[in-house]
Design an enzyme around this catalytic site. Sequence first.
Site, PDB file in Angstrom:
ATOM      1  N   PHE A   1     -14.631 -12.561  14.320  1.00  0.00           N
ATOM      2  CA  PHE A   1     -15.620 -12.762  15.386  1.00  0.00           C
ATOM      3  C   PHE A   1     -16.930 -13.370  14.876  1.00  0.00           C
ATOM      4  CE2 PHE A   1     -16.004  -8.334  13.930  1.00  0.00           C
ATOM      5  CZ  PHE A   1     -17.346  -8.264  13.576  1.00  0.00           C
TER       6      PHE A   1
ATOM      7  N   HIS B   1     -29.907  -4.719  18.014  1.00  0.00           N
ATOM      8  CA  HIS B   1     -29.493  -4.513  16.624  1.00  0.00           C
ATOM      9  C   HIS B   1     -30.386  -3.477  15.966  1.00  0.00           C
ATOM     10  CE1 HIS B   1     -28.874  -5.168  12.319  1.00  0.00           C
ATOM     11  NE2 HIS B   1     -30.191  -5.223  12.227  1.00  0.00           N
TER      12      HIS B   1
ATOM     13  N   ARG C   1     -27.206   1.417  24.161  1.00  0.00           N
ATOM     14  CA  ARG C   1     -25.952   0.728  24.490  1.00  0.00           C
ATOM     15  C   ARG C   1     -25.140   1.506  25.524  1.00  0.00           C
ATOM     16  NH1 ARG C   1     -24.573  -0.776  18.204  1.00  0.00           N
ATOM     17  NH2 ARG C   1     -25.689  -2.775  18.094  1.00  0.00           N
TER      18      ARG C   1
ATOM     19  N   LYS D   1     -31.313  -8.501  21.304  1.00  0.00           N
ATOM     20  CA  LYS D   1     -30.487  -9.698  21.226  1.00  0.00           C
ATOM     21  C   LYS D   1     -30.709 -10.562  22.480  1.00  0.00           C
ATOM     22  CE  LYS D   1     -27.125  -7.307  18.270  1.00  0.00           C
ATOM     23  NZ  LYS D   1     -25.718  -6.834  18.099  1.00  0.00           N
TER      24      LYS D   1
ATOM     25  N   ARG E   1     -30.455   4.186  14.853  1.00  0.00           N
ATOM     26  CA  ARG E   1     -29.027   3.931  15.097  1.00  0.00           C
ATOM     27  C   ARG E   1     -28.487   4.901  16.154  1.00  0.00           C
ATOM     28  NH1 ARG E   1     -26.008  -0.349  12.796  1.00  0.00           N
ATOM     29  NH2 ARG E   1     -24.300   1.057  12.227  1.00  0.00           N
TER      30      ARG E   1
ATOM     31  N   THR F   1     -21.358   0.745  18.166  1.00  0.00           N
ATOM     32  CA  THR F   1     -21.233  -0.702  18.379  1.00  0.00           C
ATOM     33  C   THR F   1     -20.642  -1.072  19.746  1.00  0.00           C
ATOM     34  OG1 THR F   1     -20.860  -0.841  16.002  1.00  0.00           O
ATOM     35  CG2 THR F   1     -20.417  -2.830  17.273  1.00  0.00           C
TER      36      THR F   1
ATOM     37  N   GLU G   1     -33.975  -6.777   5.865  1.00  0.00           N
ATOM     38  CA  GLU G   1     -34.011  -7.500   7.135  1.00  0.00           C
ATOM     39  C   GLU G   1     -35.450  -7.760   7.593  1.00  0.00           C
ATOM     40  OE1 GLU G   1     -31.436  -5.142   9.641  1.00  0.00           O
ATOM     41  OE2 GLU G   1     -29.673  -5.642   8.429  1.00  0.00           O
TER      42      GLU G   1
ATOM     43  N   ASN H   1     -24.019  -6.401  23.151  1.00  0.00           N
ATOM     44  CA  ASN H   1     -24.494  -5.012  23.027  1.00  0.00           C
ATOM     45  C   ASN H   1     -26.011  -4.871  22.864  1.00  0.00           C
ATOM     46  OD1 ASN H   1     -24.567  -5.813  20.394  1.00  0.00           O
ATOM     47  ND2 ASN H   1     -23.123  -4.288  19.619  1.00  0.00           N
TER      48      ASN H   1
HETATM   49  P1  GTP Z   1     -25.770  -4.462  14.695  1.00  0.00           P
HETATM   50  O1  GTP Z   1     -26.822  -3.433  14.916  1.00  0.00           O
HETATM   51  O2  GTP Z   1     -25.924  -5.681  15.552  1.00  0.00           O
HETATM   52  O3  GTP Z   1     -25.597  -4.799  13.225  1.00  0.00           O
HETATM   53  O4  GTP Z   1     -24.404  -3.772  15.223  1.00  0.00           O
HETATM   54  P2  GTP Z   1     -23.542  -2.627  14.506  1.00  0.00           P
HETATM   55  O5  GTP Z   1     -24.157  -2.257  13.194  1.00  0.00           O
HETATM   56  O6  GTP Z   1     -23.327  -1.561  15.509  1.00  0.00           O
HETATM   57  O7  GTP Z   1     -22.152  -3.364  14.275  1.00  0.00           O
HETATM   58  P3  GTP Z   1     -21.733  -4.361  13.065  1.00  0.00           P
HETATM   59  O8  GTP Z   1     -22.843  -4.505  12.093  1.00  0.00           O
HETATM   60  O9  GTP Z   1     -20.401  -3.921  12.586  1.00  0.00           O
HETATM   61  O10 GTP Z   1     -21.526  -5.732  13.869  1.00  0.00           O
HETATM   62  C1  GTP Z   1     -22.625  -6.564  14.143  1.00  0.00           C
HETATM   63  C2  GTP Z   1     -22.486  -7.126  15.530  1.00  0.00           C
HETATM   64  O11 GTP Z   1     -21.353  -7.987  15.573  1.00  0.00           O
HETATM   65  C3  GTP Z   1     -22.194  -6.105  16.621  1.00  0.00           C
HETATM   66  O12 GTP Z   1     -23.347  -5.473  17.117  1.00  0.00           O
HETATM   67  C4  GTP Z   1     -21.568  -6.975  17.705  1.00  0.00           C
HETATM   68  O13 GTP Z   1     -22.559  -7.706  18.426  1.00  0.00           O
HETATM   69  C5  GTP Z   1     -20.764  -7.934  16.855  1.00  0.00           C
HETATM   70  N1  GTP Z   1     -19.387  -7.455  16.715  1.00  0.00           N
HETATM   71  C6  GTP Z   1     -18.920  -6.453  15.923  1.00  0.00           C
HETATM   72  N2  GTP Z   1     -17.611  -6.265  16.071  1.00  0.00           N
HETATM   73  C7  GTP Z   1     -17.220  -7.191  16.983  1.00  0.00           C
HETATM   74  C8  GTP Z   1     -15.980  -7.527  17.593  1.00  0.00           C
HETATM   75  O14 GTP Z   1     -14.936  -6.934  17.297  1.00  0.00           O
HETATM   76  N3  GTP Z   1     -15.984  -8.554  18.499  1.00  0.00           N
HETATM   77  C9  GTP Z   1     -17.121  -9.232  18.852  1.00  0.00           C
HETATM   78  N4  GTP Z   1     -17.071 -10.220  19.757  1.00  0.00           N
HETATM   79  N5  GTP Z   1     -18.308  -8.938  18.297  1.00  0.00           N
HETATM   80  C10 GTP Z   1     -18.366  -7.938  17.397  1.00  0.00           C
HETATM   81 MG    MG Z   2     -24.704  -3.688  11.745  1.00  0.00          MG
END
Ligand code: GTP
Ligand code: MG
Length: 149
Positions: A57, A115, A102, A9, A85, A91, A126, A112
Amino acid sequence: VQETYIMVKPDGLQRGLVGEIISRFEKKGFKLTGLKLFQCPKQLAEEHYKDLKAKPFFPKLIEYITSGPVVCMAWEGVGVVASARKLIGVTNPLQAEPGTIRGDLAVQTGRNVVHGSDSPENGKREIALWFTEDEICQWTPAQAPWLRE
Ligand code: GTP
Ligand code: MG
Protein backbone atom coordinates in the site's frame (compact mmCIF):
# COMPACT_ATOMS: atom_id res chain seq x y z
CA VAL A 1 10.25 15.43 28.64
CA GLN A 2 8.76 13.54 25.68
CA GLU A 3 7.67 15.01 22.35
CA THR A 4 5.55 13.55 19.59
CA TYR A 5 4.71 14.44 16.02
CA ILE A 6 0.97 14.56 15.32
CA MET A 7 -0.38 15.29 11.86
CA VAL A 8 -3.90 15.84 10.60
CA LYS A 9 -3.88 14.03 7.25
CA PRO A 10 -5.43 15.60 4.09
CA ASP A 11 -8.81 13.91 4.71
CA GLY A 12 -8.98 15.40 8.22
CA LEU A 13 -8.43 18.89 6.81
CA GLN A 14 -10.92 18.39 3.95
CA ARG A 15 -13.55 17.06 6.37
CA GLY A 16 -13.24 20.04 8.71
CA LEU A 17 -11.84 18.03 11.62
CA VAL A 18 -8.73 20.11 12.38
CA GLY A 19 -10.20 21.96 15.37
CA GLU A 20 -11.73 18.78 16.80
CA ILE A 21 -8.42 16.89 16.54
CA ILE A 22 -6.29 19.68 18.03
CA SER A 23 -8.86 20.02 20.78
CA ARG A 24 -8.49 16.39 21.92
CA PHE A 25 -4.78 16.85 22.67
CA GLU A 26 -5.25 20.34 24.05
CA LYS A 27 -8.00 19.28 26.48
CA LYS A 28 -6.01 16.25 27.60
CA GLY A 29 -3.33 18.62 28.90
CA PHE A 30 -0.44 18.27 26.48
CA LYS A 31 1.53 21.29 25.32
CA LEU A 32 1.50 22.41 21.68
CA THR A 33 4.99 23.51 20.62
CA GLY A 34 4.66 23.54 16.83
CA LEU A 35 1.78 24.05 14.37
CA LYS A 36 1.53 24.67 10.64
CA LEU A 37 -0.54 24.00 7.52
CA PHE A 38 1.70 22.43 4.91
CA GLN A 39 1.59 20.83 1.45
CA CYS A 40 3.89 17.85 1.86
CA PRO A 41 6.29 17.10 -1.02
CA LYS A 42 6.47 13.46 -2.19
CA GLN A 43 10.07 13.10 -0.99
CA LEU A 44 9.22 14.10 2.57
CA ALA A 45 6.23 11.74 2.69
CA GLU A 46 8.50 8.89 1.55
CA GLU A 47 11.11 9.75 4.18
CA HIS A 48 8.47 10.01 6.91
CA TYR A 49 7.00 6.58 6.09
CA LYS A 50 10.30 4.96 5.02
CA ASP A 51 9.78 1.93 7.30
CA LEU A 52 6.72 1.02 5.19
CA LYS A 53 8.49 1.27 1.83
CA ALA A 54 8.15 -2.49 1.14
CA LYS A 55 4.40 -2.60 1.86
CA PRO A 56 2.02 -3.06 -1.07
CA PHE A 57 0.00 0.00 0.00
CA PHE A 58 3.08 2.31 0.11
CA PRO A 59 2.41 4.12 -3.22
CA LYS A 60 -1.23 4.72 -2.23
CA LEU A 61 -0.11 5.94 1.20
CA ILE A 62 2.26 8.51 -0.37
CA GLU A 63 -0.48 9.61 -2.79
CA TYR A 64 -2.87 10.02 0.17
CA ILE A 65 -0.50 12.03 2.35
CA THR A 66 0.48 14.35 -0.53
CA SER A 67 -3.08 14.71 -1.91
CA GLY A 68 -3.65 18.02 -0.11
CA PRO A 69 -2.32 20.11 2.79
CA VAL A 70 -1.73 18.50 6.18
CA VAL A 71 -1.63 20.10 9.63
CA CYS A 72 1.71 19.44 11.30
CA MET A 73 1.92 19.54 15.08
CA ALA A 74 4.55 19.02 17.76
CA TRP A 75 3.18 18.14 21.21
CA GLU A 76 5.11 17.82 24.45
CA GLY A 77 4.39 16.17 27.79
CA VAL A 78 5.23 13.35 30.16
CA GLY A 79 4.26 10.10 28.39
CA VAL A 80 2.86 11.99 25.40
CA VAL A 81 3.95 9.46 22.75
CA ALA A 82 1.98 6.44 24.01
CA SER A 83 -0.88 8.57 25.31
CA ALA A 84 -1.34 10.29 21.93
CA ARG A 85 -1.45 6.88 20.23
CA LYS A 86 -4.21 5.89 22.67
CA LEU A 87 -6.14 9.09 21.98
CA ILE A 88 -5.78 8.41 18.23
CA GLY A 89 -6.83 4.75 18.36
CA VAL A 90 -5.64 1.74 16.32
CA THR A 91 -4.78 1.99 12.61
CA ASN A 92 -8.08 0.58 11.31
CA PRO A 93 -10.83 3.04 12.32
CA LEU A 94 -13.46 0.27 12.31
CA GLN A 95 -11.50 -1.45 15.07
CA ALA A 96 -10.62 1.73 16.94
CA GLU A 97 -12.46 2.17 20.24
CA PRO A 98 -15.25 4.74 20.47
CA GLY A 99 -13.83 7.76 22.26
CA THR A 100 -10.65 7.69 20.19
CA ILE A 101 -10.17 10.06 17.26
CA ARG A 102 -10.20 7.30 14.64
CA GLY A 103 -12.95 5.40 16.47
CA ASP A 104 -15.19 8.46 16.51
CA LEU A 105 -14.33 10.14 13.21
CA ALA A 106 -13.19 7.66 10.54
CA VAL A 107 -14.19 4.40 8.77
CA GLN A 108 -11.20 3.21 6.72
CA THR A 109 -7.47 2.55 7.23
CA GLY A 110 -6.58 4.46 4.06
CA ARG A 111 -8.48 7.51 5.38
CA ASN A 112 -7.69 7.46 9.08
CA VAL A 113 -7.43 11.25 9.52
CA VAL A 114 -4.42 11.53 11.82
CA HIS A 115 -0.85 10.37 12.40
CA GLY A 116 1.01 9.95 15.68
CA SER A 117 4.66 8.95 16.28
CA ASP A 118 5.04 5.36 17.50
CA SER A 119 8.09 5.83 19.79
CA PRO A 120 9.95 8.66 21.57
CA GLU A 121 12.82 8.19 19.07
CA ASN A 122 10.46 8.58 16.13
CA GLY A 123 8.81 11.56 17.85
CA LYS A 124 12.17 13.36 17.83
CA ARG A 125 13.02 12.17 14.31
CA GLU A 126 9.68 13.24 12.84
CA ILE A 127 9.61 16.68 14.52
CA ALA A 128 13.10 17.32 13.10
CA LEU A 129 11.87 16.12 9.71
CA TRP A 130 8.71 18.26 9.50
CA PHE A 131 9.77 21.40 11.39
CA THR A 132 12.72 23.74 11.34
CA GLU A 133 14.15 24.63 14.75
CA ASP A 134 12.73 28.16 14.71
CA GLU A 135 9.21 26.79 14.12
CA ILE A 136 9.24 25.11 17.54
CA CYS A 137 8.13 27.39 20.39
CA GLN A 138 8.91 26.86 24.04
CA TRP A 139 6.42 28.37 26.47
CA THR A 140 5.00 27.77 29.94
CA PRO A 141 1.27 27.05 30.04
CA ALA A 142 -0.50 29.03 32.77
CA GLN A 143 -2.40 25.87 33.74
CA ALA A 144 0.76 23.86 34.50
CA PRO A 145 0.31 23.76 38.32
CA TRP A 146 -3.32 22.64 37.82
CA LEU A 147 -2.36 19.73 35.57
CA ARG A 148 0.42 18.14 37.61
CA GLU A 149 1.04 18.14 41.37
P1 GTP B 1 0.37 6.49 11.41
O1 GTP B 1 0.09 7.17 12.70
O2 GTP B 1 -0.13 7.22 10.21
O3 GTP B 1 1.83 6.09 11.28
O4 GTP B 1 -0.52 5.14 11.46
P2 GTP B 1 -0.24 3.81 12.32
O5 GTP B 1 1.03 3.95 13.09
O6 GTP B 1 -1.49 3.51 13.05
O7 GTP B 1 -0.07 2.72 11.17
P3 GTP B 1 1.25 2.37 10.30
O8 GTP B 1 2.40 3.20 10.73
O9 GTP B 1 1.39 0.89 10.30
O10 GTP B 1 0.77 2.81 8.84
C1 GTP B 1 0.88 4.14 8.43
C2 GTP B 1 -0.34 4.53 7.64
O11 GTP B 1 -0.36 3.77 6.43
C3 GTP B 1 -1.67 4.19 8.29
O12 GTP B 1 -2.11 5.16 9.21
C4 GTP B 1 -2.61 4.15 7.09
O13 GTP B 1 -2.96 5.46 6.66
C5 GTP B 1 -1.70 3.52 6.06
N1 GTP B 1 -1.90 2.07 6.02
C6 GTP B 1 -1.46 1.13 6.90
N2 GTP B 1 -1.86 -0.10 6.57
C7 GTP B 1 -2.58 0.06 5.43
C8 GTP B 1 -3.29 -0.83 4.57
O14 GTP B 1 -3.31 -2.05 4.79
N3 GTP B 1 -3.91 -0.28 3.49
C9 GTP B 1 -3.90 1.06 3.22
N4 GTP B 1 -4.55 1.55 2.15
N5 GTP B 1 -3.25 1.92 4.01
C10 GTP B 1 -2.61 1.45 5.09
MG1 MG C 1 2.85 4.56 12.21
